[in-house]
Design a protein around this motif. Structure first.
Motif, mmCIF file in Angstrom:
data_model
loop_
_atom_site.group_PDB
_atom_site.id
_atom_site.type_symbol
_atom_site.label_atom_id
_atom_site.label_comp_id
_atom_site.label_asym_id
_atom_site.label_seq_id
_atom_site.Cartn_x
_atom_site.Cartn_y
_atom_site.Cartn_z
ATOM 1 N N GLY A 45 41.996 59.990 23.526
ATOM 2 C CA GLY A 45 42.428 61.147 24.289
ATOM 3 C C GLY A 45 43.620 60.919 25.203
ATOM 4 N N ILE A 46 44.072 59.677 25.337
ATOM 5 C CA ILE A 46 45.159 59.388 26.270
ATOM 6 C C ILE A 46 46.350 58.808 25.503
ATOM 7 N N PRO A 47 47.552 59.275 25.808
ATOM 8 C CA PRO A 47 48.721 58.746 25.090
ATOM 9 C C PRO A 47 48.935 57.260 25.366
ATOM 10 N N LEU A 48 49.378 56.553 24.334
ATOM 11 C CA LEU A 48 49.700 55.133 24.483
ATOM 12 C C LEU A 48 50.726 54.921 25.598
ATOM 13 N N LEU A 49 51.678 55.846 25.692
ATOM 14 C CA LEU A 49 52.732 55.688 26.695
ATOM 15 C C LEU A 49 52.150 55.682 28.112
ATOM 16 N N VAL A 50 51.118 56.499 28.336
ATOM 17 C CA VAL A 50 50.463 56.514 29.650
ATOM 18 C C VAL A 50 49.853 55.149 29.932
ATOM 19 N N LEU A 51 49.156 54.609 28.929
ATOM 20 C CA LEU A 51 48.511 53.311 29.130
ATOM 21 C C LEU A 51 49.551 52.222 29.380
ATOM 22 N N LEU A 52 50.634 52.249 28.616
ATOM 23 C CA LEU A 52 51.681 51.238 28.791
ATOM 24 C C LEU A 52 52.309 51.344 30.178
ATOM 25 N N THR A 53 52.658 52.566 30.573
ATOM 26 C CA THR A 53 53.327 52.766 31.853
ATOM 27 C C THR A 53 52.460 52.283 33.006
ATOM 28 N N PHE A 54 51.198 52.668 32.950
ATOM 29 C CA PHE A 54 50.360 52.324 34.091
ATOM 30 C C PHE A 54 49.956 50.866 34.096
ATOM 31 N N THR A 55 49.870 50.255 32.921
ATOM 32 C CA THR A 55 49.636 48.820 32.914
ATOM 33 C C THR A 55 50.814 48.118 33.595
ATOM 34 N N TYR A 56 51.999 48.629 33.293
ATOM 35 C CA TYR A 56 53.218 48.070 33.870
ATOM 36 C C TYR A 56 53.182 48.162 35.391
ATOM 37 N N TYR A 57 52.704 49.315 35.910
ATOM 38 C CA TYR A 57 52.648 49.468 37.362
ATOM 39 C C TYR A 57 51.408 48.824 37.967
ATOM 40 N N LEU A 58 50.290 48.854 37.207
ATOM 41 C CA LEU A 58 49.022 48.432 37.802
ATOM 42 C C LEU A 58 48.827 46.925 37.782
ATOM 43 N N LEU A 59 49.339 46.263 36.737
ATOM 44 C CA LEU A 59 49.084 44.831 36.630
ATOM 45 C C LEU A 59 49.485 44.067 37.887
ATOM 46 N N LEU B 135 49.609 45.141 40.833
ATOM 47 C CA LEU B 135 48.712 45.523 41.929
ATOM 48 C C LEU B 135 47.397 44.777 41.869
ATOM 49 N N THR B 136 46.892 44.525 40.656
ATOM 50 C CA THR B 136 45.600 43.851 40.541
ATOM 51 C C THR B 136 45.722 42.360 40.765
ATOM 52 N N GLY B 137 46.959 41.882 40.898
ATOM 53 C CA GLY B 137 47.152 40.469 41.175
ATOM 54 C C GLY B 137 47.073 39.592 39.938
ATOM 55 N N ILE B 138 46.919 40.216 38.746
ATOM 56 C CA ILE B 138 46.917 39.417 37.521
ATOM 57 C C ILE B 138 48.361 39.080 37.184
ATOM 58 N N ASP B 139 48.635 37.825 37.033
ATOM 59 C CA ASP B 139 50.006 37.418 36.774
ATOM 60 C C ASP B 139 50.201 37.223 35.277
ATOM 61 N N LEU B 140 50.529 38.337 34.605
ATOM 62 C CA LEU B 140 50.674 38.297 33.160
ATOM 63 C C LEU B 140 52.109 38.659 32.830
ATOM 64 N N PRO B 141 52.777 37.850 31.989
ATOM 65 C CA PRO B 141 54.137 38.235 31.604
ATOM 66 C C PRO B 141 54.098 39.599 30.912
ATOM 67 N N PRO B 142 55.126 40.436 31.099
ATOM 68 C CA PRO B 142 55.134 41.785 30.518
ATOM 69 C C PRO B 142 54.861 41.775 29.022
ATOM 70 N N PHE B 143 55.394 40.790 28.298
ATOM 71 C CA PHE B 143 55.174 40.747 26.856
ATOM 72 C C PHE B 143 53.687 40.753 26.539
ATOM 73 N N TRP B 144 52.938 39.881 27.234
ATOM 74 C CA TRP B 144 51.505 39.796 26.956
ATOM 75 C C TRP B 144 50.771 41.032 27.458
ATOM 76 N N GLY B 145 51.320 41.618 28.515
ATOM 77 C CA GLY B 145 50.736 42.867 29.017
ATOM 78 C C GLY B 145 50.768 43.948 27.947
ATOM 79 N N VAL B 146 51.934 44.164 27.342
ATOM 80 C CA VAL B 146 52.016 45.237 26.348
ATOM 81 C C VAL B 146 51.256 44.870 25.076
ATOM 82 N N VAL B 147 51.237 43.582 24.725
ATOM 83 C CA VAL B 147 50.465 43.177 23.551
ATOM 84 C C VAL B 147 48.992 43.516 23.762
ATOM 85 N N LEU B 148 48.521 43.277 24.981
ATOM 86 C CA LEU B 148 47.133 43.572 25.325
ATOM 87 C C LEU B 148 46.847 45.067 25.165
ATOM 88 N N VAL B 149 47.742 45.895 25.707
ATOM 89 C CA VAL B 149 47.540 47.344 25.622
ATOM 90 C C VAL B 149 47.570 47.803 24.163
#
Lengths: 217, 217, 275
Positions: free
Chosen positions: A63-77, A79-93
């Protein structure tokens, strides 16, 4: 000729972007597939609680667009203090998102086997694990292969969205060149052609697998 | 601070304003594609160059990312002096891409109707228009509602990509709010809830249509 | 056999006003000749049953009559009017009629298929009235009244609002007969209509056909049910290898065949079914 030279360089640059796109897609498709199989099994054999959790997860992802998940992972990561390189962040999403769709493909593959196959396996005294391993999976995976390949095509296309959250790949590369050359038609069409080569090759392979399923082998 | 009620009270009206654009885009895209996709599917079924062109169109749009198509329409057309507004570009790109998928859905539905149904209609003296409107299309429509519903959901999610060309639909509104405030969690929550609501409504509409139009097979 | 039908049998064929005239039809699938210069005349009110081994061309012949299959040579007329191809008066050449004319001509020829081919998305009554209303422009109320009469005739009055999937094969086939009759055809074609049915459902369909024959309908029936063929037919036509090998009254063909091929066919049939 002077106008042509930057374009040629641009196309070369696009190919390097395509390399990144492919890398990202391949790295994401592996966890997505494993996740998909795990979820399919949970949904078929899991406890009531596990099944409910899976239903919730699928509802959320579907029910949620992939772009929403990607964008907010980019902003939220951060904030949560998880130090993940962006590449791995988007791979995860990408893996979580496509894992949901893959689970439906695998589930449909498993459930579309005739009941007689389960009965036959059970009547031979097989444990559930053995039954899955030597009777169900080999057949279900064959049935699931064509739609699985179609999902891979979608995944390759979806990697273009990571350019919106600032990652460098084919689409980002094409935008960079367009800003320098001011030739959007030539460059974006070039990028489209590269995507097409990748995706259409996959799609043809999917068609081939589909024919094989239809005609037995 | 997450879940700030004052912030949410200001956020939701803004998001809903964006959601209005999202819904407009999605509904228009779906409506246009229902017609356009049928035209493409029927064209593809004809022998000769028309069928070939329709087939090529389907393959090209399905195997290239929506985002690239969006850039070609938005930046490319403006480069040759045929610039469209962001909304119109977004709508055009959404229709180009989804028209290919909808055409494939129609094609599957048409193929599922047995040749004997055409034969029975012709034996009763029906000519092409009567045959299609009375016998063939009602069966096609009943069959394709589930995949068409999924496509509708996918279209709602696809509209988020139009944010990339600065159309103020919900995704773009959310980006603006995230960047101008620190309440990332709240914005994410709000966007997620509204998208889930929209896709759920689409799902319910599809189920209702299915119940109304399906027949016992 | 009762006396009335045997006197009718004696005047089979040429004495009646011709309702169907098939003249010199030839058809091939690639290199295979399925029909070779076949001619057949069927009189008004006559029941002609076509028998023969599978692959003999009998189903193809039936489908050629209303142009569900195209054919390379020959012409067909129904009640004197051409269907499919017309002979040009001056050149004597065959000219294909327009789709509109062909569709209009098909109204006069009812066909019932082996696989029923009901429209699955319509109720039984909707199946029956669809063509009268949409093709002939009959007012819906009148078409429905006529449809209910036809359903009563095939013994399915209580199924008018059911959907085909809820009916047995025999019931579906009787609806298909009613659907074909709803256009008031001049001739009815039956293409192995009981072959897909469970044995216990065959009787009800044959009974409906018998009723139709008694009402004076002109019928061409392709079937493998030999005892039914003997009962209902005014004339038996035996086909093999794309030609009509022998034809005549049922008693003559079944009990005193003129050709070796018919004798052999009947012997094999009797050996299998022990009639």
């Amino acid at each position: 000729m002077r106008e042509f030279a930057p374009l040629l360089h641009g196309y070369w640059y696009l190919l390097r972007g395509a390399e990144m796109t492919l890398l990202m897609a391949v790295v994401a498709v592996i966890p997505a597939t494993l996740l998909g199989i795990a979820i399919a099994l949970l949904q078929i054999f899991g406890s009531r609680f596990a099944r409910a959790a899976v239903v919730g997860y699928l509802f959320f992802i579907r029910g949620i667009p992939l772009l929403v998940l990607l964008t907010f992972t980019y902003y939220l990561l951060p904030l949560t203090g998880i130090d993940l390189p962006p590449f791995w962040g988007v791979v995860l999403v990408l893996a979580f998102y496509y894992g949901a769709f893959m689970s439906e493909v695998f589930r449909a593959g498993i459930l579309s086997l005739p009941r007689a196959q389960w009965d036959a396996a059970r009547s031979l005294g097989m444990t559930r694990r053995l039954m899955l391993q030597i009777v169900i999976f080999p057949q279900a995976l064959r049935l699931a292969a064509p739609p699985f390949v179609n999902l891979c095509v979608n995944l390759v296309k979806a990697t273009s969205l990571v350019s919106i959250v600032g990652l460098w790949e084919l689409t980002m590369a094409s935008r960079e060149i367009v800003e320098r050359t001011l030739a959007p038609f030539q460059i974006f069409l070039g990028a489209a052609a590269i995507y097409f080569c990748i995706c259409y090759t996959l799609a043809l392979y999917g068609k081939y697998l589909e024919r094989r399923v239809l005609h037995g082998h | 601070m997450p879940f700030d009620p004052h912030f949410l009270a200001r956020l939701f009206p803004a998001l809903l304003e964006g959601a209005e654009v999202t819904v407009e885009l999605a509904v228009l895209t779906m409506a246009i594609c229902l017609v356009w996709g049928l035209v493409v599917a029927l064209a593809q079924a004809t022998p000769g160059p028309l069928g070939w062109i329709a087939g090529a169109y389907i393959q090209v749009v399905r195997n290239t990312p929506l985002l690239i198509q969006l850039y070609i329409v938005y930046f490319g057309l403006s480069m040759i002096g045929m610039g469209l507004s962001g909304f119109a570009s977004g709508l055009l790109a959404l229709c180009i891409q989804n028209g290919g998928y909808v055409a494939e859905i129609y094609r599957g539905g048409l193929q599922a109707v047995s040749a004997r149904q055409y034969e029975a209609g012709r034996a009763l003296g029906m000519r092409r228009w009567t045959l299609y409107s009375v016998v063939i299309m009602p069966q096609v429509i009943a069959r394709i509602i589930p995949p068409m519903t999924n496509q509708g959901i996918s279209i709602i999610k696809d509209t988020s990509q139009v944010a990339a060309i600065a159309v103020m639909e919900m995704m773009k509104v959310a980006q603006v709010w995230v960047e101008s405030s620190a309440n990332t969690y709240d914005v994410f929550l709000g966007v997620a809830i509204i998208y889930l609501a929209l896709t759920s409504v689409a799902n319910v509409v599809g189920k209702l249509a299915e119940r109304r139009l399906a027949f016992v097979q | 056999m009762n006396d009335a039908s045997s006197t009718a049998t004696e005047q089979a064929g040429t004495q009646r006003r011709p309702m169907l005239e098939i003249t010199g039809i030839s058809k091939r699938f690639g290199t295979l000749e399925v029909l070779r210069d076949v001619s057949l005349s069927v009189g008004a009110g006559e029941v002609v049953v076509v028998i023969g081994p599978s692959g003999s061309g009998k189903t193809t012949l039936l489908r050629c009559i209303n142009l569900l299959e195209d054919y390379e040579q020959g012409t067909v007329t129904v009640d004197g009017d051409p269907i499919g191809y017309q002979l040009d008066a001056r050149s004597g050449k065959r000219v294909r009629m327009s789709e509109r004319e062909i569709a209009a001509a098909r109204e006069h020829v009812g066909i019932v298929f082996q696989s029923y081919n009901l429209f699955p998305h319509m109720s039984v009554l909707q199946n029956i009235v669809a063509a009268p209303v949409r093709v002939k422009g009959v007012p819906r109320a009148r078409a429905e009244a006529r449809g209910r009469d036809l359903l009563a005739m095939v013994g399915l009055s209580d199924k008018a609002d059911e959907y085909p999937a809820r009916l047995s094969g025999g019931q579906q086939q009787r609806v298909a007969i009613a659907r074909a009759l709803a256009l008031d055809p001049k001739i009815m074609l039956f293409d192995e209509v009981t072959s897909a049915l469970d044995p216990e459902l065959v009787g009800e369909v044959l009974a409906a056909m018998q009723q139709l024959a008694r009402n004076g309908m002109t019928m061409v029936v392709v079937t493998h049910e030999m005892s039914f063929a003997r009962d209902i037919a005014n004339r038996i036509v035996f086909m093999d290898g794309g030609v009509i090998v022998e034809q005549g009254q049922p008693e003559q063909v079944f009990f005193n065949p003129k050709t070796e091929r018919v004798r052999l066919f009947l012997k094999r049939y009797n050996d299998r079914y022990r009639i």
